[in-house]
Motif scaffolding. Structure first.
Motif, mmCIF file in Angstrom:
data_model
loop_
_atom_site.group_PDB
_atom_site.id
_atom_site.type_symbol
_atom_site.label_atom_id
_atom_site.label_comp_id
_atom_site.label_asym_id
_atom_site.label_seq_id
_atom_site.Cartn_x
_atom_site.Cartn_y
_atom_site.Cartn_z
ATOM 1 N N THR A 173 3.838 5.118 0.565
ATOM 2 C CA THR A 173 3.329 6.246 1.340
ATOM 3 C C THR A 173 3.995 7.565 0.947
ATOM 4 O O THR A 173 5.190 7.611 0.592
ATOM 5 N N GLN A 174 3.198 8.620 1.037
ATOM 6 C CA GLN A 174 3.646 9.980 0.764
ATOM 7 C C GLN A 174 3.448 10.813 2.033
ATOM 8 O O GLN A 174 2.658 10.443 2.918
ATOM 9 N N GLN A 175 4.121 11.945 2.098
ATOM 10 C CA GLN A 175 4.021 12.769 3.297
ATOM 11 C C GLN A 175 2.598 13.253 3.532
ATOM 12 O O GLN A 175 2.169 13.396 4.686
ATOM 13 N N GLU A 176 1.850 13.468 2.457
ATOM 14 C CA GLU A 176 0.471 13.941 2.619
ATOM 15 C C GLU A 176 -0.449 12.863 3.184
ATOM 16 O O GLU A 176 -1.617 13.154 3.519
ATOM 17 N N ASP A 177 0.050 11.629 3.297
ATOM 18 C CA ASP A 177 -0.750 10.570 3.925
ATOM 19 C C ASP A 177 -0.715 10.666 5.446
ATOM 20 O O ASP A 177 -1.487 9.971 6.130
ATOM 21 N N SER A 178 0.169 11.493 5.969
ATOM 22 C CA SER A 178 0.265 11.650 7.428
ATOM 23 C C SER A 178 -1.059 12.160 7.975
ATOM 24 O O SER A 178 -1.568 13.204 7.535
ATOM 25 N N ALA A 179 -1.629 11.433 8.909
ATOM 26 C CA ALA A 179 -2.938 11.756 9.461
ATOM 27 C C ALA A 179 -3.262 10.745 10.551
ATOM 28 O O ALA A 179 -2.501 9.795 10.778
ATOM 29 N N VAL A 180 -4.393 10.949 11.190
ATOM 30 C CA VAL A 180 -4.937 9.936 12.090
ATOM 31 C C VAL A 180 -6.011 9.168 11.327
ATOM 32 O O VAL A 180 -6.926 9.771 10.761
ATOM 33 N N THR B 100 6.715 5.913 9.380
ATOM 34 C CA THR B 100 7.234 5.167 8.250
ATOM 35 C C THR B 100 7.970 6.107 7.309
ATOM 36 O O THR B 100 7.729 7.320 7.300
ATOM 37 N N GLU B 101 8.855 5.520 6.539
ATOM 38 C CA GLU B 101 9.586 6.320 5.559
ATOM 39 C C GLU B 101 8.772 6.457 4.276
ATOM 40 O O GLU B 101 8.058 5.519 3.866
ATOM 41 N N LYS B 102 8.906 7.579 3.660
ATOM 42 C CA LYS B 102 8.246 7.823 2.384
ATOM 43 C C LYS B 102 8.572 6.704 1.412
ATOM 44 O O LYS B 102 9.727 6.298 1.274
ATOM 45 N N GLY B 103 7.513 6.196 0.747
ATOM 46 C CA GLY B 103 7.698 5.139 -0.226
ATOM 47 C C GLY B 103 7.436 3.740 0.308
ATOM 48 O O GLY B 103 7.264 2.800 -0.477
ATOM 49 N N LYS B 104 7.406 3.602 1.634
ATOM 50 C CA LYS B 104 7.133 2.293 2.217
ATOM 51 C C LYS B 104 5.628 2.035 2.270
ATOM 52 O O LYS B 104 4.819 2.954 2.231
ATOM 53 N N ASP B 105 5.260 0.766 2.367
ATOM 54 C CA ASP B 105 3.861 0.370 2.525
ATOM 55 C C ASP B 105 3.539 0.228 4.016
ATOM 56 O O ASP B 105 4.391 -0.170 4.802
ATOM 57 N N VAL B 106 2.292 0.541 4.363
ATOM 58 C CA VAL B 106 1.863 0.350 5.754
ATOM 59 C C VAL B 106 0.515 -0.350 5.784
ATOM 60 O O VAL B 106 -0.283 -0.228 4.855
ATOM 61 N N GLU B 107 0.284 -1.074 6.865
ATOM 62 C CA GLU B 107 -1.002 -1.730 7.099
ATOM 63 C C GLU B 107 -1.539 -1.302 8.457
ATOM 64 O O GLU B 107 -0.845 -1.372 9.461
ATOM 65 N N LEU B 108 -2.780 -0.863 8.445
ATOM 66 C CA LEU B 108 -3.447 -0.443 9.665
ATOM 67 C C LEU B 108 -4.600 -1.415 9.929
ATOM 68 O O LEU B 108 -5.348 -1.755 9.010
ATOM 69 N N ARG B 109 -4.740 -1.793 11.186
ATOM 70 C CA ARG B 109 -5.708 -2.837 11.512
ATOM 71 C C ARG B 109 -6.839 -2.280 12.362
ATOM 72 O O ARG B 109 -6.624 -1.421 13.225
ATOM 73 N N CYS B 110 -8.040 -2.824 12.109
ATOM 74 C CA CYS B 110 -9.208 -2.451 12.893
ATOM 75 C C CYS B 110 -9.972 -3.707 13.284
ATOM 76 O O CYS B 110 -10.336 -4.515 12.427
#
Lengths: 116, 113
Positions: B82-89, B13-23
């Motif tokens: 989102t910010q770059q520091e949010d990059s993770a698993v 995703t691009e910085k600044g966009k919102d993301v949704e992760l599903r479980c």
């Protein structure tokens, strides 16, 4: 609050040699302790757990761990390493005193490399 | 299902966009956990749901992070701006009784560019 320390972020052993991965915990109450394994690009899989029964716990894939209260340790061992054991291993502790929120606190992991 | 299912498996995703992760947890498991695993780091607790109790949000790193669990089953972790520091698993786990261990999903690898 509980915590876990894993000594050695990277461990290398020869195939067939003893595997020893160290874990020390800190907890104000008798803990439950766990070892998880993570293979590349996969989630974590439970290897074994200590839940206040026998202090020597046997898990999957020939691994075992011994709970030593006097040393606050829960080291993971396997007598003979196999190439398929190469993975990252995480030790974790559960805080029984926090009933209703038994979240696990994980160590930073130990990456195990097996040398052919 | 037989295991904990997470989607998507990868998200760029691009910085600044919102993301949704599903479980999607194992059926019948009352406890659901979100953890974050950054490169070279251990697992960082984010949030915990247990039945109908109020969730433990003590691990959420900022107010950009939120999560919900609908009907005691599926959970969605949302990261706003989102910010770059949010990059993770981002790993999800569920349990019937957490003192006997969790079952983890395979995770969502989030990359913020």
């Amino acid at each position: 609050a509980q915590s876990v320390t894993q000594l050695g972020s990277h461990v290398s052993v020869s195939e067939g040699a003893l595997v020893l991965l160290r874990c020390n915990y800190s907890s104000s109450v008798p803990p439950y302790l766990f070892w998880y394994v993570q293979y590349p690009n996969q989630g974590l899989q439970l290897l074994l757990k200590y839940t206040s029964a026998a202090t020597l716990v046997k898990g999957i894939n020939g691994f075992e761990a011994e709970f030593k209260k006097s040393e606050t340790s829960f080291h993971l061992t396997k007598p003979s390493a196999h190439m398929s054991d190469a993975a990252e291993y995480f030790c974790a502790v559960s805080d029984l005193s926090n009933f209703g929120n038994e979240k696990l606190t994980f160590g930073t992991g130990t990456r195990l490399t097996i040398i052919p | 299902g037989a295991g904990v299912s997470q989607s998507p498996s990868n998200k760029v995703t691009e910085k600044g966009k919102d993301v949704e992760l599903r479980c999607d947890p194992i059926s019948g498991h009352t406890a659901l956990y979100w953890y974050r695993q950054s490169l070279g780091q251990g697992l960082e607790f984010l949030i915990y749901f247990q039945g109908n109790s109020a969730p433990d949000k003590s691990g959420l790193p900022s107010d950009r992070f939120s999560a919900e669990r609908t009907g005691g089953s599926v959970s969605t972790l949302t990261i706003q701006r989102t910010q770059q520091e949010d990059s993770a698993v981002y790993l999800c786990a569920s349990s019937f009784d957490s003192n006997y261990g969790y079952t983890f999903g395979s995770g969502t690898r989030l990359t913020v560019v």
